[in-house]
Write a protein that holds these residues in place. Structure first.
Motif: not given
Ligand code: FAD
Ligand code: DLZ
Ligand code: SF4
Length: 516
Positions: A354-356, A434, A437, A443-444, A447, A449-451, A460-462
């Motif tokens: 998670m880049n953030c 996400g 963020i 950040y995204c 990353c 993940y795909d926001v 995106c886990p968020f």
């Protein structure tokens, strides 16, 4: 002739501190002690240890230059008992003072200890009086806050802040706020365009004293987080004032606009970098607010920036301190959301996809600093959504930040970030997906993940943790009007989609990436 023994703790490094108020240069001694107990009650980041110990040594030297008799106990003194109480008792044996004077400490833990000093002295010495004075370095004394809070139904920050503006007169004109508004927060939530140039920040080259402390910390605390190299925080009042001037000149004018923004490779953005100095006592909050107000009066900085900045110091900082003392010791065990998950190991390394979180945590480890939005909306938000045990999160924030003292760290962490206090500090949990963020950072874009995705392979886990959070706490949060929108969306959500997101959340939290 016996005089007074005046105790100065490591975060009481202000020439005007209450314990020194009536100092008699001929008869009195000032005790300052570097002790292992304070260096290890949590395993403070190496840069925080260097900061505190170096600032203590510089402060002692400045007092000595004024002719003050300073009894300074170094960490490596073989006689050092390595506790504040032990060193106070030894100093009483050495000086046989008439009385001991201290300023109230910033943490409940230390306050409890100092309250017992009187009894210890009665047992072991000549029964000297211990006088504990109010800490006058804050705008609002603890007793004043307790009085303000006593008969109020709502203790919201905004009411407290207006009261403080009226009482201290910042940005006021004839009893009303200048510009006709108390609060310009709505103008302070802009995302940062690529074209905005981020100004540099001053570095403070370590002198011989700091270099000696850097070696001491590397040797004595090798297992603490962070490197004892590349230290550049201000350690004297003069350096702290230079840091404040630099902020007011180069960053304050845009502080308001980009206060909530985050950018890769720019850990400081337009923030002031003064909390380390302010919390140690190297700067006084009054001089900071006066400098900001003057920048507005001279037309150097706009009102939204100056009001937003003064609100942090005169409002939030004083308010969280008041709430800490109002609710301790109970505050330390609050867990309204019954969160019990262990802290993932990546909080200590930054090693996550998670880049953030990677950006916020690696910056934290490097500098012992992250700005407010990284603390609240990245590391805090993840801990909130994932349901991490507040005790573990509290400890992490105390360890990693150079400005961390429990009176300010705990209400921010347990209160603002985790809602563990059930709403004493903030009126709702600062939960964000996400999308937030992505709006406030770059950040995204970099990353894994795909926001924009909440259920797919690269989701995106968020996103799924956000909806899992609301589904988990739907009943508990139901009455909160400020959450009406997400709760209504949850209610209307397609059942299969919600189920899929909740399955993903459970699998993610159990995955290798989130292992404690
Ligand atoms: P700026 O963003 O430039 O703000 C200026 C000043 O305003 C700060 O120096 C600080 O003194 C004050 N301020 C701003 N926000 C707050 C706040 N919420 N509470 C108290 N003072 C505030 N601050 C600490 O000083 N020590 C802590 O241990 C701490 N822990 C935190 C933990 C969490 C989970 C969160 C969300 C916030 C925490 N803060 C803490 C508040 C804030 O993040 C820091 O004060 C700020 O990032 C310090 O950097 P700066 O000096 O560049 O601040
Ligand atoms: C934070 C700290 C550290 C690391 N070391 C010392 C120390 O050696 N001696 C001291 O007097 N104070 C130290 N402090 C600051 C105290 O922990 C601080 O006074 C309490 O946290 C109360 O705010
Ligand atoms: Fe963080 Fe999600 Fe953006 Fe990645 S996509 S940086 S995990 S918010």
């Amino acid at each position: 002739m016996p005089g007074t023994l005046r105790v100065i703790l490591g975060d009481q490094l202000s020439p005007g501190i209450a314990a020194l108020a009536d100092l008699d240069l001929e008869r009195d001694a000032v005790l300052m002690a570097e002790v292992r107990a304070e260096c290890t009650y949590v395993k403070h980041h190496a840069k925080k240890l260097i900061l505190v110990l170096s600032a203590m040594r510089h402060f002692a030297r400045a007092l000595q230059a004024r002719g003050v008799r300073v009894d300074y106990v170094r960490l490596d003194d073989p006689e050092n008992t390595q506790s504040l109480r032990g060193e106070m008792l030894r100093a009483v044996q050495r000086h046989r003072p008439e009385r001991v004077v201290a300023t109230e400490p910033g943490e409940w833990r230390v306050a409890e200890d100092i309250r017992r000093w009187q009894a210890c002295l009665a047992d072991e010495a000549d029964g000297q009086e211990v006088e504990i004075r109010d800490d006058t370095r804050f705008f609002c004394r603890i007793q004043e806050f307790l009085t303000w809070a006593r008969d109020r139904k709502s203790l919201r920050m905004e009411f407290f802040y207006r009261e403080m503006r009226r009482r201290h007169g910042y940005l006021m004109e004839g009893g009303a706020p200048v510009g006709g508004q108390w609060n310009f927060d709505a103008e302070n939530r802009k995302s940062l365009p690529k074209t905005v140039r981020v100004p540099g920040t001053p570095a403070f080259e370590p002198d011989a004293i700091t270099r000696e402390v850097m070696a001491l910390v590397a040797q004595e605390f090798p297992d603490h987080l962070g490197s004892a190299e590349d230290f550049s925080w201000p350690v004297t009042g003069a350096e702290a004032r230079r840091a404040l001037d630099d902020f007011v000149t180069h960053r304050l004018p845009q502080f308001g606009d980009w206060q909530d923004a985050m950018k890769t490779g720019a850990p400081f953005l337009f923030h002031a970098l003064i909390s380390t100095s302010l919390n140690l006592g190297l700067l006084d909050p009054r001089e900071i607010c006066a400098a900001a107000e003057m920048a507005w009066l001279k037309g150097h900085a706009p009102l939204n920036a100056v009001e937003g900045f003064i609100r942090q110091i005169l409002g939030w900082r004083e308010y969280v301190r008041g709430l800490y003392w109002l609710h301790m010791p109970g505050f330390a065990s609050t867990n309204f959301l019954e969160a019990t998950r262990e802290l993932p190991a990546f909080y200590w390394t930054g090693e996550t996809r998670m880049n953030c979180l990677r950006q916020a945590i690696t910056g934290t480890i490097a500098h012992a600093y992250a700005h407010h939005i990284q603390r609240l909306m990245i590391t805090g938000n993840f801990a909130l959504l994932a349901g991490i045990d507040p005790d573990e999160v509290d400890e992490w924030y105390m360890v990693v930040y150079a400005d961390a003292y429990e009176w300010v760290e705990m209400p921010n962490t347990r209160g603002m970030a985790l809602f563990a206090d059930g709403g004493l500090v903030g009126s709702k949990p600062y939960a964000a997906s996400g999308a937030y963020i992505n709006r406030m950072s770059d950040y995204c874009k970099a990353c894994a993940y795909d926001v924009k995705d909440a259920v797919g392979e690269r989701a995106c886990p968020f996103n799924y943790l956000y909806w899992d959070f609301f589904a988990r706490h739907e009943k508990r949060l139901a009455g909160n009007i400020r959450l009406a929108m997400p709760l209504r969306t949850l209610e209307r959500m397609d059942g299969a989609k919600l189920k899929a997101m909740r399955r993903k959340a459970a699998a993610f939290l159990e995955s290798e990436q989130c292992k404690p």
